[in-house]
Design a protein around this motif. Structure first.
Motif: not given
Lengths: 96, 421
Positions: B160, B268, B286, B321-322, B325-326, B329, B331-333
């Protein structure tokens, strides 16, 4: 979330706080040699007992002192800096 | 086949034990020329190069747990040399070169995989910092470039480019960036060292360092195996115990400018390969990489305050993790499979402490914070040189002496860590 008992604001989430290093007496600005400043700046307590530390509550801009165990992460006591003992020795009598 | 298995099951003579990678444990001798405290990557690498290049084999590596079970098993296996200072770049570049040859040298696959490492800039000041790092790296023969958003899109199409309020403005593309199986590095060095006669003693804790008061020289160590304690004499000793450096140094009678912080990382569930380079963002604290098995490894900075504990904390997981995921995105799943922590021995300038100590014949390999794994080979090689020469500090590690903290000659690598701390 881990809770920090702030002397000013009561129990708050630890993410509101910033760790500010070990509480140590400042060397004399007038007379301390370079070595004493190096010692003060770079050599902090890194043992496995209780450390006396500066902590800062960011939202309220408040500095205070916490006594925290460096293995169990237990916060034993927090207090306003005005309550710091004048001799500045660390808890447990450890020389840091 | 089942009958053959049954035959081996009833036989004392297992065929594979003859080819075991490590010899069976032996009793400790009374004296060794060199005692290495800590059987992680650095300790066994030092033993390996001592035996291989200097013919010194009367060496014991003493490990309180098991081989490579400390930070060697807990890091995120990043190999890179895109540091900031010339001292740092020279040192880590040598390490990257050695890593490339290790599998052949060991005849043991360390699963070295050159992927390139991409560090993201989200601000103009980060771009300026990257420009400087690019030039320093090129000067020392490294392959590093400053790249623009279009090139980043081509390298990592899933990234992203506009996360939150901090768009990606550019990147430091370090083509030498790589990863390897961290355990295998320790196993390979241990195998090579023990084949040459070095003894590796696991479950052997050093409980005290014996220093002769009159001469200030190390004469031996007190070790504990189970409940049995004994004293081993040594010609010299090397301490390579990462997060516990301060505690061991205290036993030897001196202090170190180190503070130990936990560093938490996580992995993960495995997914199809989609991410070739190692991606890191100092602004987002990160870094992310996909392993050969398809798992995504996340790491960040050390914990925000010092602690001797490898517990997990929700606040750090949430923050890390926030940010991940930014950047990615979808990866939130994904589900997290494992998390762990290591103890990082941080120095204030983010460079190691190597070389001589206040105790004679007692050598330091400490202050490895979050940059220990990537320096394993060069660290072993230079520490072996130091030990073999009887204390002549090799040029490559001269800048990293502990005395720099009292002489105000720090080697500031703070800006070049994968995630700022």
């Amino acid at each position: 979330m881990k809770i920090m008992p702030c002397p000013l604001n009561g129990p708050r989430n630890i993410s509101e706080f910033v760790y500010g290093g070990e509480v140590t007496p400042l060397p004399s600005v007038e007379s301390a040699p370079d070595k004493a400043w190096a010692e003060h700046t770079f050599y902090a307590y890194n043992g496995t007992g209780v450390a006396r530390e500066w902590w800062y509550h960011t939202p309220s801009g408040y500095w205070f002192v916490a006594e925290r165990h460096r293995v169990s992460d237990e916060i034993l006591r927090t207090y306003d800096p005005s309550e710091l003992p004048s001799d500045e020795s660390t808890p447990d009598g450890e020389t840091c | 086949m089942p009958f053959a298995l049954l035959k081996y099951g009833l036989n004392n003579d297992y065929p594979f034990e003859k080819d075991a990678d490590l010899p069976a444990p032996t009793a400790l001798k009374r004296r060794y020329d060199v005692v290495i405290i800590g059987g992680g990557g650095h300790g066994v690498a030092t033993a390996y190069y001592l035996a291989k290049y200097h013919g010194i084999t009367n060496v014991a590596v003493l490990e309180k747990g098991y081989l490579g079970g400390g930070n060697t098993a807990r890091n995120t296996a990043v190999i890179r040399s895109n540091y900031l200072t010339s001292d740092g770049v020279r040192f880590y570049s040598e390490s990257v070169k050695l890593f490339q040859e290790l599998s052949n040298e060991f005849n043991f696959n360390i699963m070295y995989s050159k992927r390139g490492q991409l560090t993201l800039a989200h601000t103009d000041s980060a771009i300026r910092g990257f420009r400087q790092r690019t030039e320093v790296n090129k000067h020392f023969g490294g392959k590093t470039e400053l790249i623009d958003p279009q090139q980043i899109r081509e390298l990592v199409p899933t990234l992203n480019m506009n996360p939150g309020h901090q768009p990606v403005l550019g990147g430091l593309w370090h083509m030498d960036g790589a990863t390897a199986r961290h355990d295998a590095v320790a196993w390979g060095y241990a195998k090579g060292a023990t084949q040459r006669g070095v003894e590796l003693h696991q479950l052997t804790e050093v409980t005290d360092v014996i220093v002769d008061d009159a001469s200030g020289t190390v004469t031996g160590v007190k070790v504990k195996q189970g409940s049995a304690e004994q004293i081993i004499e040594c010609g010299c000793a090397v301490q390579a115990v990462a997060g516990h450096s301060s505690l061991l140094a205290e036993k030897a009678g001196f202090r170190l400018p180190i503070v130990s912080y936990p560093l938490q990382a996580m992995v993960t569930q495995p997914v199809k390969p989609f991410l070739n380079p190692l991606v890191s963002s100092p602004a987002f604290h990160c870094y992310v990489q996909q392993t050969g098995r398809g798992e995504l490894v996340f790491g960040g900075g050390s914990d925000p305050y010092p602690l001797y504990n490898t517990r997990s904390s929700l606040e750090l997981k949430e923050q890390l993790l926030a940010h991940a995921v930014e950047l990615f995105p979808f990866m939130a799943n994904l589900k997290l499979m494992r998390q762990w922590a290591g103890l990082t021995d941080m120095t204030s300038d983010y460079s190691p402490i190597m070389g001589l100590s206040p105790v004679k014949n007692y050598y330091l390999d400490a202050g490895w914070g979050t940059w220990g794994f990537k320096s394993t080979p060069i660290c072993g090689k230079t520490m072996a040189e130091l030990v073999a020469s009887g204390g002549k500090v090799p040029d490559l590690i001269k800048p990293f002496g502990v005395e720099r903290f009292s002489e105000f000659r720090q080697v500031n690598e703070m800006g070049a860590t994968a995630a700022s701390h």
